[in-house]
Design a protein around this motif. Structure first.
Motif, PDB file in Angstrom:
ATOM      1  N   VAL A 186       0.821  -1.207   0.000  1.00  0.00           N
ATOM      2  CA  VAL A 186       0.000   0.000   0.000  1.00  0.00           C
ATOM      3  C   VAL A 186       0.856   1.259   0.000  1.00  0.00           C
ATOM      4  CG1 VAL A 186      -1.727   1.286   1.341  1.00  0.00           C
ATOM      5  CG2 VAL A 186      -1.875  -1.207   1.154  1.00  0.00           C
ATOM      6  N   LYS A 187       2.020   1.211   0.637  1.00  0.00           N
ATOM      7  CA  LYS A 187       2.865   2.387   0.758  1.00  0.00           C
ATOM      8  C   LYS A 187       4.194   2.170   0.037  1.00  0.00           C
ATOM      9  CE  LYS A 187       3.129   4.966   4.253  1.00  0.00           C
ATOM     10  NZ  LYS A 187       2.422   6.101   3.620  1.00  0.00           N
ATOM     11  N   GLY A 188       4.791   3.271  -0.408  1.00  0.00           N
ATOM     12  CA  GLY A 188       6.139   3.212  -0.964  1.00  0.00           C
ATOM     13  C   GLY A 188       6.249   3.631  -2.414  1.00  0.00           C
ATOM     14  N   ASP A 189       5.170   3.476  -3.172  1.00  0.00           N
ATOM     15  CA  ASP A 189       5.164   3.913  -4.577  1.00  0.00           C
ATOM     16  C   ASP A 189       4.516   5.287  -4.628  1.00  0.00           C
ATOM     17  OD1 ASP A 189       5.070   4.256  -7.286  1.00  0.00           O
ATOM     18  OD2 ASP A 189       3.652   2.624  -7.675  1.00  0.00           O
ATOM     19  N   ALA A 190       5.310   6.301  -4.321  1.00  0.00           N
ATOM     20  CA  ALA A 190       4.778   7.655  -4.110  1.00  0.00           C
ATOM     21  C   ALA A 190       4.131   8.230  -5.366  1.00  0.00           C
ATOM     22  CB  ALA A 190       5.885   8.576  -3.618  1.00  0.00           C
ATOM     23  N   ASN A 191       4.732   7.989  -6.543  1.00  0.00           N
ATOM     24  CA  ASN A 191       4.202   8.588  -7.769  1.00  0.00           C
ATOM     25  C   ASN A 191       3.367   7.608  -8.596  1.00  0.00           C
ATOM     26  OD1 ASN A 191       6.211   6.917  -8.637  1.00  0.00           O
ATOM     27  ND2 ASN A 191       7.479   8.512  -9.582  1.00  0.00           N
ATOM     28  N   HIS A 192       3.071   6.428  -8.019  1.00  0.00           N
ATOM     29  CA  HIS A 192       2.185   5.440  -8.647  1.00  0.00           C
ATOM     30  C   HIS A 192       2.645   5.043 -10.044  1.00  0.00           C
ATOM     31  CE1 HIS A 192      -0.542   6.178  -5.316  1.00  0.00           C
ATOM     32  NE2 HIS A 192      -0.525   7.481  -5.589  1.00  0.00           N
ATOM     33  N   ASP A 193       3.967   4.873 -10.185  1.00  0.00           N
ATOM     34  CA  ASP A 193       4.504   4.446 -11.479  1.00  0.00           C
ATOM     35  C   ASP A 193       4.867   2.965 -11.492  1.00  0.00           C
ATOM     36  OD1 ASP A 193       6.707   4.458  -9.839  1.00  0.00           O
ATOM     37  OD2 ASP A 193       8.008   5.556 -11.232  1.00  0.00           O
ATOM     38  N   GLY A 194       4.501   2.245 -10.434  1.00  0.00           N
ATOM     39  CA  GLY A 194       4.811   0.824 -10.361  1.00  0.00           C
ATOM     40  C   GLY A 194       6.164   0.503  -9.758  1.00  0.00           C
ATOM     41  N   GLN A 195       6.946   1.548  -9.415  1.00  0.00           N
ATOM     42  CA  GLN A 195       8.255   1.353  -8.796  1.00  0.00           C
ATOM     43  C   GLN A 195       8.239   1.941  -7.382  1.00  0.00           C
ATOM     44  OE1 GLN A 195      11.731   2.290 -11.179  1.00  0.00           O
ATOM     45  NE2 GLN A 195      10.500   2.342 -13.056  1.00  0.00           N
ATOM     46  N   TYR A 196       8.805   1.200  -6.441  1.00  0.00           N
ATOM     47  CA  TYR A 196       8.778   1.598  -5.035  1.00  0.00           C
ATOM     48  C   TYR A 196      10.043   2.370  -4.667  1.00  0.00           C
ATOM     49  CZ  TYR A 196       4.625  -1.194  -4.191  1.00  0.00           C
ATOM     50  OH  TYR A 196       3.335  -1.685  -4.210  1.00  0.00           O
ATOM     51  N   GLU A 197       9.830   3.639  -4.289  1.00  0.00           N
ATOM     52  CA  GLU A 197      10.944   4.481  -3.849  1.00  0.00           C
ATOM     53  C   GLU A 197      11.258   4.284  -2.361  1.00  0.00           C
ATOM     54  OE1 GLU A 197       8.779   6.051  -7.251  1.00  0.00           O
ATOM     55  OE2 GLU A 197       8.118   5.807  -5.170  1.00  0.00           O
ATOM     56  N   SER A 198      10.298   3.762  -1.619  1.00  0.00           N
ATOM     57  CA  SER A 198      10.458   3.479  -0.192  1.00  0.00           C
ATOM     58  C   SER A 198       9.808   2.131   0.106  1.00  0.00           C
ATOM     59  CB  SER A 198       9.794   4.571   0.667  1.00  0.00           C
ATOM     60  OG  SER A 198      10.320   5.845   0.373  1.00  0.00           O
ATOM     61  N   LEU A 199      10.287   1.488   1.175  1.00  0.00           N
ATOM     62  CA  LEU A 199       9.733   0.208   1.608  1.00  0.00           C
ATOM     63  C   LEU A 199       9.286   0.335   3.055  1.00  0.00           C
ATOM     64  CD1 LEU A 199      12.449  -2.148   0.075  1.00  0.00           C
ATOM     65  CD2 LEU A 199      10.143  -1.749  -0.837  1.00  0.00           C
ATOM     66  N   TYR A 200       8.117  -0.206   3.364  1.00  0.00           N
ATOM     67  CA  TYR A 200       7.543  -0.097   4.705  1.00  0.00           C
ATOM     68  C   TYR A 200       7.276  -1.492   5.263  1.00  0.00           C
ATOM     69  CZ  TYR A 200       7.023   4.857   3.733  1.00  0.00           C
ATOM     70  OH  TYR A 200       7.274   6.178   3.431  1.00  0.00           O
ATOM     71  N   ALA A 201       8.095  -1.885   6.243  1.00  0.00           N
ATOM     72  CA  ALA A 201       7.966  -3.196   6.868  1.00  0.00           C
ATOM     73  C   ALA A 201       6.962  -3.144   8.010  1.00  0.00           C
ATOM     74  CB  ALA A 201       9.329  -3.671   7.381  1.00  0.00           C
ATOM     75  N   TYR A 202       6.458  -4.301   8.391  1.00  0.00           N
ATOM     76  CA  TYR A 202       5.452  -4.405   9.453  1.00  0.00           C
ATOM     77  C   TYR A 202       6.139  -4.431  10.819  1.00  0.00           C
ATOM     78  CZ  TYR A 202       2.289  -5.443   5.634  1.00  0.00           C
ATOM     79  OH  TYR A 202       1.558  -5.360   4.481  1.00  0.00           O
ATOM     80  N   GLY A 203       5.690  -3.538  11.696  1.00  0.00           N
ATOM     81  CA  GLY A 203       6.279  -3.449  13.028  1.00  0.00           C
ATOM     82  C   GLY A 203       7.612  -2.737  13.002  1.00  0.00           C
ATOM     83  N   ALA A 204       8.126  -2.448  14.193  1.00  0.00           N
ATOM     84  CA  ALA A 204       9.400  -1.737  14.304  1.00  0.00           C
ATOM     85  C   ALA A 204      10.456  -2.553  15.032  1.00  0.00           C
ATOM     86  CB  ALA A 204       9.195  -0.399  15.030  1.00  0.00           C
ATOM     87  N   ARG A 205      10.153  -3.805  15.369  1.00  0.00           N
ATOM     88  CA  ARG A 205      11.087  -4.706  16.052  1.00  0.00           C
ATOM     89  C   ARG A 205      11.669  -4.042  17.302  1.00  0.00           C
ATOM     90  NH1 ARG A 205      13.737  -8.535  11.322  1.00  0.00           N
ATOM     91  NH2 ARG A 205      12.022  -8.293   9.840  1.00  0.00           N
ATOM     92  N   SER A 206      10.792  -3.344  18.036  1.00  0.00           N
ATOM     93  CA  SER A 206      11.270  -2.535  19.163  1.00  0.00           C
ATOM     94  C   SER A 206      10.112  -2.250  20.103  1.00  0.00           C
ATOM     95  CB  SER A 206      11.834  -1.204  18.650  1.00  0.00           C
ATOM     96  OG  SER A 206      10.799  -0.420  18.038  1.00  0.00           O
ATOM     97  N   PHE A 207      10.424  -1.568  21.199  1.00  0.00           N
ATOM     98  CA  PHE A 207       9.388  -0.915  21.985  1.00  0.00           C
ATOM     99  C   PHE A 207       9.688   0.573  21.992  1.00  0.00           C
ATOM    100  CE2 PHE A 207      12.347  -0.658  25.478  1.00  0.00           C
ATOM    101  CZ  PHE A 207      11.855   0.336  26.321  1.00  0.00           C
ATOM    102  N   THR A 208       8.638   1.376  22.169  1.00  0.00           N
ATOM    103  CA  THR A 208       8.777   2.830  22.061  1.00  0.00           C
ATOM    104  C   THR A 208       8.083   3.499  23.232  1.00  0.00           C
ATOM    105  OG1 THR A 208       8.760   2.658  19.640  1.00  0.00           O
ATOM    106  CG2 THR A 208       8.369   4.839  20.567  1.00  0.00           C
ATOM    107  N   ILE A 209       8.651   4.600  23.686  1.00  0.00           N
ATOM    108  CA  ILE A 209       7.993   5.485  24.645  1.00  0.00           C
ATOM    109  C   ILE A 209       7.569   6.740  23.890  1.00  0.00           C
ATOM    110  CG2 ILE A 209       8.204   6.806  26.792  1.00  0.00           C
ATOM    111  CD1 ILE A 209      10.343   4.855  27.679  1.00  0.00           C
TER     112      ILE A 209
END
Length: 597
Positions: A433-456
């Protein structure tokens, strides 16, 4: 001595706070290269590093040992009786098992050759059959000591019907049913305010397999006055945000659904209110605010409990470019790299909260979660004709999925620095769903599930601290190539492509003058401990586990921590703090004593 592995203080200084300093993340490679020594430690009992805490397993029970999966996920504790309550979903009926925890025969907890305890010294004394009074499936339980009440979140058997909160009086020898109060669709988590005046419910509202029914997610608030439970709940929905999806996405929320497609004869049009799925709740210490994680949408909802007003916060994304991640389960073991252009969606499951300097802070276990839905068809041709994406004999017709392996995507030129294959980033599961900012079929960014961490987080939704790549690097140092194991097999490195050790369970406890966060790793089975007394000066404290990791051997011990409860010393039978953990796969409840040195 239990099979435990603790990180030396010299390593702690490198690991702590690495998310705030990219250089620290890079330095950590040296620690990982020493993995052979860590693997060797798995052959003999480890020795404790200098630590502020002395951690030992004092109690253990396995529910429905013949078929334990799902027998002990969510747990609660009644301090007045020293009873542990656990939802048991492993059978045909929804039940709660009640286990006395007023004495612990620790001599019974015999270790095996690997130093793991599979023995038990606790037993269920009361079985509460929830379906005698309330239809449906149990998802969550909570206890209020003020009014001696038990609340159980019960999902309706039929999709699209509202669920119930079942209330019980627990002041007597056995729980006595009081009444049901209707909540929203699929109540997934329930909790009491600290003063017992309110019950807050996260109604997840998931769709059915073909999205023909997609209830709205919501939050229910049930008032309790002078011990009397209101007959109706106030339901807070998200319909006010239905015309704000673009603005919410710009704030770091994520929306994934098959809007615009026709599936099984229905044209899908998912609103924001339908897409948002509340997951977990924490009440602020002053009882003024309810903080609700909305996992799949990478969001936090804040409800002002004085007027029931609602605010949505997008959690944004974690930049992996200055941190280390093992992104492949097919690269032959421990291989950490940094990736420019790779981000993590925090997508927290469990959250908790505490105060510092009079301000509220939220702590999240950043598990991550993808969406995947199937419906029934006769065969593959029938599936495709009904708008499905593919057919599986076991699962059925795939209606929707938002994840993909990187190697199945076309990457933009900014990723030319890497090899999109099994030995690099190709196996990593990311969002379509995310990463292909200009909708040209190529992904400029990749978004993985979770952050493998805990956050405050602070109450503004800003990151105060993130544990960065600690979890991956610490477990790699301790377990060697057995790190990122799955929760139901001993193969090693099987989850590196998919959320890693997977921080899911979380609770906060105060010991003496210090406040600690305990983070349960669903896949590895271990527990991370951090001193969060000052949220701006967080320190890694400890890591412990009771799970065998010998490759190819039958899995032993406690598997997949799902729910955790911290018991203060004054409420404990040992007069020392306890950590009670419900383990989903092993069906076991483990009671750890967490004492100050």
């Amino acid at each position: 001595m239990l099979k435990r592995s603790l990180i030396a203080l010299s390593l702690i200084s490198i690991l702590t706070g690495c998310s705030l300093d990219g250089d620290n993340g890079k330095d950590g490679t040296q620690g990982i290269q020493g993995e052979q020594g860590a693997t060797g430690q798995n052959g003999t009992n480890g020795t404790n590093a200098n630590s502020a805490l002395n951690i030992s397993l004092v109690g253990r029970v396995v529910l429905n040992a013949q078929s334990p999966e799902g027998a002990a996920e969510i747990v609660a504790y009644q301090a007045s009786k020293k009873w542990i309550y656990a939802i048991n979903s492993s059978g045909g009926e929804a039940v709660v098992n009640i286990i006395p925890a007023d004495t612990f025969d620790t001599a019974s907890l015999v270790q095996d050759n690997e130093g793991i305890v599979s023995a038990t010294n606790l037993a269920s004394a009361i079985t509460l059959n929830l379906n005698d009074s309330t239809p449906g499936d149990a998802n969550s339980i909570a206890i209020d000591e003020t009014n001696q009440l038990l609340a159980v979140a019960m999902a309706a058997k039929t999709m699209g019907e509202a669920g119930q909160i079942a209330f019980y009086n627990i002041s007597g020898d056995t729980p006595v049913f009081i009444k049901n109060v209707t909540a929203g669709f699929l109540p997934d988590m329930v909790t009491f305010s600290h003063n017992g005046a309110k019950v807050v419910v996260a109604n997840e509202g998931e769709p059915n397999g073909d999205y023909s029914i997609d209830p709205e997610g919501s939050i229910s608030v049930i008032n309790i006055e002078n011990g009397v439970i209101a007959d109706t709940a106030t339901n807070i929905d998200f319909t006010a945000y239905n015309n704000q999806q673009t603005e919410l996405e710009e704030k770091g929320l994520v929306f994934a659904n098959p809007t615009g497609r026709t599936i099984n004869g229905n044209e899908i049009n998912t609103t924001v209110a339908m897409d948002l799925e509340p997951e977990y709740i924490s009440i602020s210490k002053d009882n003024k605010y309810a903080y609700i994680s909305i996992q799949e949408n990478n969001a936090l909802a804040i409800v002002n409990l004085e007027d029931n007003s609602l605010e949505l916060k997008g959690l944004g994304f974690k930049d992996w470019s200055n941190l280390q991640i093992d992104a492949s389960d097919k690269d032959g073991g421990v291989n950490f790299k940094s990736y420019s252009g790779l981000y993590g969606m925090y997508q927290p499951d469990t959250i908790s909260s505490f105060s510092w300097k009079g301000a509220n802070f939220i702590v999240s276990a950043n598990e991550g979660d993808a969406r995947e839905y199937f419906f029934d068809t006769t065969d593959e041709a029938d599936c495709i004709a009904k708008g499905g994406l593919g057919y599986d004999e076991g699962d059925g017709c795939l209606a929707y999925i938002d994840e993909s392996r990187v190697e199945d995507l076309t990457l933009a030129a900014n990723f030319d620095y890497l090899n999109n294959d099994d030995n690099d980033i190709g196996r990593l599961k990311v969002s379509r769903v995310k990463g292909d900012a200009n909708h040209d079929g190529q992904y400029e960014s990749l978004y993985a599930y979770g952050a493998r961490s805990f956050t405050i987080w602070d109450s503004n939704g800003l990151v105060v601290f993130d544990s960065g790549d600690d979890i991956g690097r610490i477990t790699a140092s301790v377990h060697g190539e057995a790190f990122n194991n799955n929760e139901d097999e001993n193969e090693g490195d099987t989850r590196s492509d998919d959320k890693g050790a997977e921080p899911e369970a979380l609770t906060i406890g105060t010991i003496g003058e210090r406040t600690f966060a305990f983070i349960g790793l669903e896949r590895m089975g271990g527990i991370m401990v951090y001193d969060i007394t000052n949220p701006y000066d967080v320190q890694f404290e400890d890591y412990f586990y009771n799970r065998g990791v010998i490759e190819g051997a039958d899995i032993t011990g406690d598997l997949a921590p799902e729910g955790m409860v911290f018991v203060p010393a004054e409420q404990s039978a040992t007069n020392k703090p306890l950590l009670i953990i419900g383990n989903e796969i092993s069906g076991s409840i483990a009671v750890w004593q967490i004492a100050a040195n």
